[in-house]
Design an enzyme around this catalytic site. Structure first.
Site, PDB file in Angstrom:
ATOM      1  CD  GLU A   9     -69.570 -35.911  39.535  1.00  0.00           C
ATOM      2  OE1 GLU A   9     -69.424 -34.761  39.082  1.00  0.00           O
ATOM      3  OE2 GLU A   9     -69.337 -36.211  40.720  1.00  0.00           O
ATOM      4  CE  LYS A  32     -72.263 -18.938  45.647  1.00  0.00           C
ATOM      5  NZ  LYS A  32     -73.383 -19.838  45.206  1.00  0.00           N
ATOM      6  CB  CYS A  37     -68.366 -36.064  45.495  1.00  0.00           C
ATOM      7  SG  CYS A  37     -68.210 -36.101  47.272  1.00  0.00           S
ATOM      8  CD  GLU A  84     -61.299 -31.414  48.914  1.00  0.00           C
ATOM      9  OE1 GLU A  84     -61.359 -32.604  48.565  1.00  0.00           O
ATOM     10  OE2 GLU A  84     -60.255 -30.887  49.350  1.00  0.00           O
TER      11      GLU A  84
HETATM   12  P1  NAD Z   1     -71.101 -26.508  40.964  1.00  0.00           P
HETATM   13  O1  NAD Z   1     -69.669 -26.587  40.602  1.00  0.00           O
HETATM   14  O2  NAD Z   1     -72.071 -26.206  39.890  1.00  0.00           O
HETATM   15  O3  NAD Z   1     -71.337 -25.393  42.091  1.00  0.00           O
HETATM   16  C1  NAD Z   1     -70.663 -25.422  43.337  1.00  0.00           C
HETATM   17  C2  NAD Z   1     -70.672 -24.022  43.944  1.00  0.00           C
HETATM   18  O4  NAD Z   1     -69.929 -23.145  43.099  1.00  0.00           O
HETATM   19  C3  NAD Z   1     -72.067 -23.370  44.070  1.00  0.00           C
HETATM   20  O5  NAD Z   1     -72.133 -22.630  45.256  1.00  0.00           O
HETATM   21  C4  NAD Z   1     -72.121 -22.468  42.850  1.00  0.00           C
HETATM   22  O6  NAD Z   1     -73.021 -21.384  43.002  1.00  0.00           O
HETATM   23  C5  NAD Z   1     -70.682 -21.985  42.783  1.00  0.00           C
HETATM   24  N1  NAD Z   1     -70.227 -21.527  41.466  1.00  0.00           N
HETATM   25  C6  NAD Z   1     -70.642 -21.939  40.246  1.00  0.00           C
HETATM   26  N2  NAD Z   1     -69.982 -21.266  39.270  1.00  0.00           N
HETATM   27  C7  NAD Z   1     -69.111 -20.439  39.896  1.00  0.00           C
HETATM   28  C8  NAD Z   1     -68.137 -19.505  39.429  1.00  0.00           C
HETATM   29  N3  NAD Z   1     -67.906 -19.300  38.139  1.00  0.00           N
HETATM   30  N4  NAD Z   1     -67.427 -18.819  40.342  1.00  0.00           N
HETATM   31  C9  NAD Z   1     -67.607 -19.026  41.663  1.00  0.00           C
HETATM   32  N5  NAD Z   1     -68.524 -19.882  42.159  1.00  0.00           N
HETATM   33  C10 NAD Z   1     -69.258 -20.598  41.284  1.00  0.00           C
HETATM   34  O7  NAD Z   1     -71.435 -27.895  41.712  1.00  0.00           O
HETATM   35  P2  NAD Z   1     -72.825 -28.408  42.304  1.00  0.00           P
HETATM   36  O8  NAD Z   1     -73.727 -28.752  41.170  1.00  0.00           O
HETATM   37  O9  NAD Z   1     -73.322 -27.458  43.333  1.00  0.00           O
HETATM   38  O10 NAD Z   1     -72.358 -29.740  43.073  1.00  0.00           O
HETATM   39  C11 NAD Z   1     -72.179 -30.971  42.457  1.00  0.00           C
HETATM   40  C12 NAD Z   1     -70.706 -31.249  42.208  1.00  0.00           C
HETATM   41  O11 NAD Z   1     -69.981 -31.149  43.424  1.00  0.00           O
HETATM   42  C13 NAD Z   1     -70.446 -32.663  41.707  1.00  0.00           C
HETATM   43  O12 NAD Z   1     -69.515 -32.610  40.663  1.00  0.00           O
HETATM   44  C14 NAD Z   1     -69.862 -33.369  42.920  1.00  0.00           C
HETATM   45  O13 NAD Z   1     -69.048 -34.481  42.625  1.00  0.00           O
HETATM   46  C15 NAD Z   1     -69.112 -32.270  43.577  1.00  0.00           C
HETATM   47  N6  NAD Z   1     -68.881 -32.547  44.993  1.00  0.00           N
HETATM   48  C16 NAD Z   1     -67.597 -32.850  45.397  1.00  0.00           C
HETATM   49  C17 NAD Z   1     -67.347 -33.162  46.718  1.00  0.00           C
HETATM   50  C18 NAD Z   1     -65.947 -33.475  47.190  1.00  0.00           C
HETATM   51  O14 NAD Z   1     -65.662 -33.292  48.368  1.00  0.00           O
HETATM   52  N7  NAD Z   1     -65.057 -33.952  46.323  1.00  0.00           N
HETATM   53  C19 NAD Z   1     -68.392 -33.170  47.644  1.00  0.00           C
HETATM   54  C20 NAD Z   1     -69.682 -32.854  47.197  1.00  0.00           C
HETATM   55  C21 NAD Z   1     -69.914 -32.536  45.866  1.00  0.00           C
END
Ligand code: NAD
Length: 515
Positions: free
Chosen positions: A399, A189, A298, A264
């Site tokens: 962040e 997803k 990230c 992550e």
């Molecule tokens: P997000 O948490 O908003 O969304 C991530 C994914 O989760 C998306 O596919 C979203 O549709 C899904 N999602 C959202 N709510 C959900 C729920 N209730 N149930 C199931 N799935 C759900 O994050 P984002 O805005 O897409 O990405 C940015 C974040 O990701 C930043 O905080 C960044 O630091 C982090 N990030 C971490 C890493 C790592 O490896 N540590 C790498 C890249 C990004």
């Protein structure tokens, strides 16, 4: 016409239903209810295409196909699975430019970076294809005679992979390739901001010969498709990359359902510049770390901790260079920084800048606003921004996920460590110094999953563990051999060829004689 805006998302649900972009049971199709959402180019605000807004029924179908395919896929020899990965790698390599351009269009980051993103998926496929001829367990001794012991890796089962938009090819690949080599089947997803990159990746796997049902792709919102996948009782593992906010909900849900789960999450990374640092190098490092991917990594350098003896010189030269960053459409080769992913991310950055200026009372040194005219007047562009601040400020603790760097003055190495470790996150940290003793102490004392010496906080390689401590995750590491720990379960095997009943712990210590 209904319009649904998701938190932090540019996705809108509209009537137009263009592509058949879900991939379930080996067939491309639309959402069962026919809903769709827009994929928008963040540099121009133009609609690129419409993608399926998947329902619980779509997710359930994908899980059922994955469950069925699991029975045969787990028995395909690992070397054979590796060959399929190798083929996928070749297909991705052949289409690298096409996929990179598509990614720049939907995600906004510059071509040099999207090529790097796709290359990371190519390298990841290559790396895990090699595991097809390894996937080592252990053989070991037994405490009893005529008994043989070993450990073998078993697949976990059906994996739900939920991914963000900032590395829309690389991050799904970090999950898909190790999951497949370990014999799992999966449902991806992807983030609704970057659906096309996921389609390219899954097409490469389809072309490479992955059997129907082994890899399934379900688009949609996190609060619907993501949640259905998370809560589906037939899913054995959730591998999630995204915000710490959502990650903690995912962790709680998996905990309740006894699902294996790797998280992550976010970061608030710092680069330290000691007084003996090579300043040219440290400035280039901070520029790349803070403004690469417009700060939407990230591992982005959102804090630069500079020794007071070189603070003034660093600040002047850094700010002067930041003001010259060429911002624009990432499809132009000369562009150095693209837009924010969507309007709400842009708004979030604007809000943090206001907090920095008015609540934190940090000193704004560059940027601090969006563009109102010219090429960047349209789209979700924000000016590269630099503050001088202190460690306790909100802009130094939370962040932001945008092109905002906070310069913080430190008096000593010890203080720099304290400041670096002062956030709830622990992903990446970096130090620029020529002193080998400080280098070794930094390696020892940084509370981070990744530590760089004389290099920026970004730039991980696929064969090393990737992940962080504290609220950056839940103790797992992706990439390298550590990802195999996520996507496989250990089985201990004892083969007793003594022909008698031997009782471990008892027969070797005469335990039963006393009972
Ligand atoms: P997000 O948490 O908003 O969304 C991530 C994914 O989760 C998306 O596919 C979203 O549709 C899904 N999602 C959202 N709510 C959900 C729920 N209730 N149930 C199931 N799935 C759900 O994050 P984002 O805005 O897409 O990405 C940015 C974040 O990701 C930043 O905080 C960044 O630091 C982090 N990030 C971490 C890493 C790592 O490896 N540590 C790498 C890249 C990004």
């Amino acid at each position: 016409m209904t319009t649904i805006l998701e938190r932090g998302n540019k996705m809108t649900t509209k009537k137009a239903v263009h592509g058949a972009f879900n991939f379930i049971g080996g067939k491309w199709g639309r959402s069962s209810k026919g809903g769709s959402f827009e994929n928008i180019n963040p540099a121009t605000e133009e609609v690129i295409d419409f993608y399926p807004d998947s329902t619980a029924e779509d997710v359930d179908r994908a899980v059922q196909f994955a469950r069925k395919a699991f029975h045969s896929w787990r028995k395909v020899p690992v070397a054979k699975r590796g060959e399929i990965l190798l083929k996928a790698m070749q297909i991705l390599a052949a289409k690298k430019e096409e996929i990179s351009r598509a990614q720049t269009k939907e995600m906004g980051k510059i071509l040099k970076e999207t090529r790097g993103d796709v290359q990371e998926a190519i390298d990841t496929a290559f790396y895990y294809a090699g595991e097809g001829r390894r996937l080592f367990g252990q053989t070991t001794t037994s405490e009893l005679p005529n008994k043989f012991s070993m450990s073998v890796r078993m697949p976990v089962g059906i994996c739900g992979l939920i991914t963000p938009w900032n590395f829309p090819t690389a991050i799904p690949s970090w999950k898909i390739f190790p999951a497949l080599i370990c014999g799992n089947t999966l449902i991806l997803k992807p983030a609704s901001d970057t659906p096309e990159s996921a389609v390219h990746l899954v097409r490469a796997l389809e072309e490479a010969g992955v059997p129907p049902g082994v890899v399934n792709l379900v688009h949609g919102r996190g609060s619907t498709a993501g949640k259905y996948l998370l809560e589906h009782p037939d899913v054995n593992l959730i591998s999630f990359t995204g915000s710490s906010f959502v990650g903690s909900q995912i962790g709680a849900s998996c905990g309740k359902a006894f699902k294996k789960c790797n998280l992550e999450l976010g970061g608030k990374n710092a680069q330290i510049v000691m007084e003996d640092a090579k300043l040219d190098l440290a400035i280039e490092g901070a520029l790349w770390g803070a403004f690469g991917t417009a700060g939407q990594r990230c591992t982005a350098t959102s804090r630069v901790l500079v020794h007071e003896k070189v603070f003034k010189e660093f600040e002047e030269r850094f700010v002067e260079r930041v003001k010259r960053i060429k911002v624009g459409n990432g499809l132009e080769e000369s562009t150095e920084m693209g837009p924010m992913i969507n309007r709400s991310q842009l708004k979030k950055v604007q809000e943090y800048v206001e907090i920095g200026k008015h609540k934190d009372r940090a000193k704004l040194l560059a940027g601090g606003e969006r563009y109102t005219e010219g090429e960047c007047g349209k789209g979700f562009f924000f000016k590269p921004t630099v503050f001088e601040g202190t460690s306790k400020m909100r802009i130094s603790q939370e962040e932001i996920f945008g092109p905002v760097a906070v310069l913080i003055r430190v008096k000593s190495f010890e203080e720099s460590m304290e400041v670096l470790n002062s956030t709830v996150y622990g992903l990446s940290g970096s130090i620029y110094t020529q002193d080998v003793n400080r280098v070794m102490r930094a390696i020892q004392d940084m509370e981070t999953g990744i530590t760089y010496i004389n290099a920026p906080t970004i730039g991980a390689e696929v064969h090393l563990p990737f992940g962080g401590v504290k609220q950056t995750g839940n103790g797992h590491r992706e990439a390298g051999t550590t990802a195999l720990e996520i996507f496989s379960e250990w089985k201990a095997v004892y083969v007793d060829y003594s022909g008698t009943l031997q009782r471990a712990q008892i027969d070797t210590h005469d335990g039963d004689k006393n009972s």
